[in-house]
Scaffold this motif. Structure first.
Motif, PDB file in Angstrom:
ATOM      1  N   THR A 130     -37.111 -44.498  23.627  1.00 45.53           N
ATOM      2  CA  THR A 130     -38.349 -44.038  24.277  1.00 45.53           C
ATOM      3  C   THR A 130     -39.471 -43.956  23.255  1.00 45.53           C
ATOM      4  OG1 THR A 130     -37.055 -42.786  25.885  1.00 45.53           O
ATOM      5  CG2 THR A 130     -39.372 -42.177  25.654  1.00 45.53           C
ATOM      6  N   CYS A 131     -39.164 -43.461  22.069  1.00 42.68           N
ATOM      7  CA  CYS A 131     -40.159 -43.388  20.986  1.00 42.68           C
ATOM      8  C   CYS A 131     -40.645 -44.780  20.609  1.00 42.68           C
ATOM      9  CB  CYS A 131     -39.575 -42.702  19.750  1.00 42.68           C
ATOM     10  SG  CYS A 131     -39.206 -40.961  19.977  1.00 42.68           S
ATOM     11  N   ARG A 132     -39.724 -45.715  20.529  1.00 38.10           N
ATOM     12  CA  ARG A 132     -40.067 -47.102  20.177  1.00 38.10           C
ATOM     13  C   ARG A 132     -41.032 -47.697  21.195  1.00 38.10           C
ATOM     14  NH1 ARG A 132     -37.493 -51.553  22.028  1.00 38.10           N
ATOM     15  NH2 ARG A 132     -37.773 -53.452  20.850  1.00 38.10           N
ATOM     16  N   GLN A 133     -40.712 -47.529  22.474  1.00 36.08           N
ATOM     17  CA  GLN A 133     -41.581 -48.062  23.529  1.00 36.08           C
ATOM     18  C   GLN A 133     -42.930 -47.346  23.554  1.00 36.08           C
ATOM     19  OE1 GLN A 133     -41.289 -50.751  25.292  1.00 36.08           O
ATOM     20  NE2 GLN A 133     -39.257 -51.176  24.503  1.00 36.08           N
ATOM     21  N   ALA A 134     -42.896 -46.015  23.438  1.00 35.71           N
ATOM     22  CA  ALA A 134     -44.141 -45.232  23.485  1.00 35.71           C
ATOM     23  C   ALA A 134     -45.045 -45.606  22.316  1.00 35.71           C
ATOM     24  CB  ALA A 134     -43.821 -43.739  23.464  1.00 35.71           C
ATOM     25  N   LEU A 135     -44.476 -45.752  21.124  1.00 34.41           N
ATOM     26  CA  LEU A 135     -45.281 -46.128  19.959  1.00 34.41           C
ATOM     27  C   LEU A 135     -45.892 -47.507  20.151  1.00 34.41           C
ATOM     28  CD1 LEU A 135     -46.257 -45.515  17.054  1.00 34.41           C
ATOM     29  CD2 LEU A 135     -44.228 -46.745  16.258  1.00 34.41           C
TER      30      LEU A 135
END
Length: 188
Positions: A98-103
């Motif tokens: 989720t962090c990867r996509q959000a970033l």
């Protein structure tokens, strides 16, 4: 495999005995029979940020990066919080994917909106293996994968301190043009 490798392998396996009774083995996870998950959106297909093996950065080591050609003064001013923030992203307690996509989405939008100074909140962990430090370590890798990231460093205490990063972005061509026009008007 050459002859030396075979000999080495035989020597290493010389005292190994095969398991006799495998009936008492209970697999905690059965092998997946489902097809791999297909990306649901186009931005997932286009996201080049890498996952996989990660060197965990010790909590005691502050995150800091300066691209080639960037003056030390730019990093110093960013570290001191002297640039006004344009946007922030909160990654607290989010799964790594989720962090990867959000970033990725956040950085794409920041570029589109010509933002220059960003704040990314990743959280503070108590140990090197804490979730927050894993996200922090991935951020150090991911941010350097963006050509537009000129620099990043630990945020000031009022913005999250060691649980957050300031990110300095490269000016867009439009921002450079606007800047030239603004300065040209002054010199007339």
């Amino acid at each position: 495999m050459n002859l030396d490798d075979k000999d080495l392998f035989r020597d290493a396996m010389d005292d190994v005995t095969p398991l006799k009774d495998c009936a008492n083995i209970h697999w905690l996870k059965s092998p997946s029979t489902k097809a791999p998950r297909q990306p649901e959106r186009q931005d997932e297909l286009d996201n080049p940020l890498t996952l996989g093996y990660l060197d965990i950065i010790p909590l005691a080591m502050p995150l800091e990066y300066k691209a080639d050609g960037i003056q030390q003064g730019v990093l110093d001013k960013l570290r001191q919080g002297k640039y006004p923030l344009d946007a922030s992203l909160n990654l607290l307690r989010q799964p790594v994917e989720t962090c990867r996509q959000a970033l990725f989405n956040f950085m794409q939008q920041a570029r589109k909106d010509s933002m220059r100074n960003l704040l990314i909140i990743h959280g503070k962990g108590r140990g090197d293996e804490s979730h927050a430090n894993i996200v922090r370590s991935y951020l150090a890798r991911w941010l350097q994968q963006f050509d537009d990231v000129q620099t990043y460093c630990v945020a000031q205490k009022q913005h999250g301190g060691t649980g957050a990063l300031y990110v300095g972005m490269r000016k867009t061509a439009k921002a450079r043009l606007d800047n030239r026009e603004r300065h040209a008007k002054r010199s007339r």
